[in-house]
Design an enzyme around this catalytic site. Structure first.
Site, short mmCIF file in Angstrom:
data_model
loop_
_atom_site.label_atom_id
_atom_site.label_comp_id
_atom_site.label_asym_id
_atom_site.label_seq_id
_atom_site.Cartn_x
_atom_site.Cartn_y
_atom_site.Cartn_z
N ARG A 16 8.29 -32.58 12.72
CA ARG A 16 7.14 -32.20 13.60
C ARG A 16 6.62 -30.80 13.12
NH1 ARG A 16 12.23 -31.07 15.50
NH2 ARG A 16 12.64 -29.10 16.43
N HIS A 17 7.17 -30.10 12.47
CA HIS A 17 6.85 -28.66 11.85
C HIS A 17 5.77 -28.80 10.83
CE1 HIS A 17 10.08 -27.03 14.36
NE2 HIS A 17 10.79 -27.69 13.66
N ASP A 38 0.91 -1.15 0.04
CA ASP A 38 0.09 -0.09 0.06
C ASP A 38 0.73 1.24 0.03
OD1 ASP A 38 0.86 0.70 2.47
OD2 ASP A 38 -1.21 0.30 3.64
N GLY A 72 -1.46 -4.94 8.98
CA GLY A 72 -2.70 -4.92 8.55
C GLY A 72 -2.51 -5.87 7.19
N ARG A 131 2.67 -29.36 13.00
CA ARG A 131 2.13 -28.19 13.49
C ARG A 131 1.45 -27.37 12.24
NH1 ARG A 131 7.82 -27.79 16.98
NH2 ARG A 131 7.17 -29.45 18.49
N HIS A 158 10.43 -23.35 9.93
CA HIS A 158 9.35 -24.02 10.98
C HIS A 158 8.20 -23.84 10.70
CE1 HIS A 158 12.26 -24.26 14.99
NE2 HIS A 158 12.70 -24.73 13.75
N CYS A 194 3.20 -3.07 4.23
CA CYS A 194 2.04 -1.77 4.21
C CYS A 194 3.03 -0.77 5.31
CB CYS A 194 0.69 -2.19 4.87
SG CYS A 194 0.56 -2.77 6.32
N GLY A 195 2.07 0.13 5.96
CA GLY A 195 2.90 0.90 7.07
C GLY A 195 3.83 0.37 7.93
N THR A 196 3.24 -0.62 8.50
CA THR A 196 3.58 -1.52 9.64
C THR A 196 3.89 -2.87 9.28
OG1 THR A 196 1.60 -2.06 10.39
CG2 THR A 196 2.68 -0.27 11.38
N GLY A 197 3.08 -3.33 8.08
CA GLY A 197 3.28 -4.95 7.95
C GLY A 197 2.17 -5.60 8.67
C1 RB5 Z 1 -1.86 3.04 6.23
O1 RB5 Z 1 -1.89 4.26 6.72
C2 RB5 Z 1 -1.35 2.15 7.43
O2 RB5 Z 1 -2.33 1.95 8.19
C3 RB5 Z 1 -1.29 0.79 6.78
O3 RB5 Z 1 -0.04 0.97 5.82
C4 RB5 Z 1 -0.61 -0.11 7.77
O4 RB5 Z 1 0.38 0.16 8.36
C5 RB5 Z 1 -1.83 -1.03 8.34
O5 RB5 Z 1 -1.45 -1.91 8.92
#
Ligand code: RB5
Length: 146
Positions: free
Chosen positions: A133-134, A9, A71, A137, A99, A66-69
């Protein structure tokens, strides 16, 4: 299989391009379904596009950003057949393959990683699923999907 699908994104435009260049330098062929502008898009749509393409077959793995990965990885993991890891560092990236047999790896474009994202991607690519075993799981994990 040298094909990789990548989507991002607006929160990870630069990191997506970095990782695409890195994948190409490692002779992967990249199908790119992300956005290269800062205009806002919705990460579930990007996850769905990449996962759908991956499930068509012929791909080694997928990369989502995404911004944090967070979402985009949560979104991908809602789709049957996808195991998307969001590793903290190179060790976790390697473990995600060896794993967890992850078929997607996610990154955050606004995250300061202690390891270079390229090194994390390499650790994921170069690891091998250990099975045994992995596998049991992983089978149980995928059985949780309703
Ligand atoms: C978008 O602003 C931000 O919410 C998206 O990139 C992401 O970080 C969501 O998890």
């Amino acid at each position: 299989m040298n094909n990789v699908v990548v989507a991002n994104d607006h929160g990870a435009v630069d990191l997506a391009q970095r990782l695409i260049e890195h994948l190409k330098s490692r002779s992967f062929t990249v199908t790119y379904l992300g956005v290269s502008s800062p205009d806002s898009v919705d990460y579930p749509d990007m996850a769905k596009a990449a996962a759908t393409e991956y499930l068509r077959g012929g791909y080694a793995f997928g990369v989502l950003l995404c911004g944090t990965g967070i979402g985009i990885s949560i979104s991908a993991n809602k789709i049957d057949g996808i195991r998307c890891a969001l590793p903290q560092n190179s060790y976790a990236a390697a473990m995600a393959k060896s794993h967890n047999d992850a078929n997607f790896i996610a990154f955050g474009g606004r995250i300061d990683y202690s390891d270079e994202p390229e090194a994390m991607l390499d650790a994921f690519i170069d690891a091998t699923f250990e099975g045994g075993r992995h596998q049991r799981r992983v089978d149980k994990m995928m059985g949780l999907q309703s």
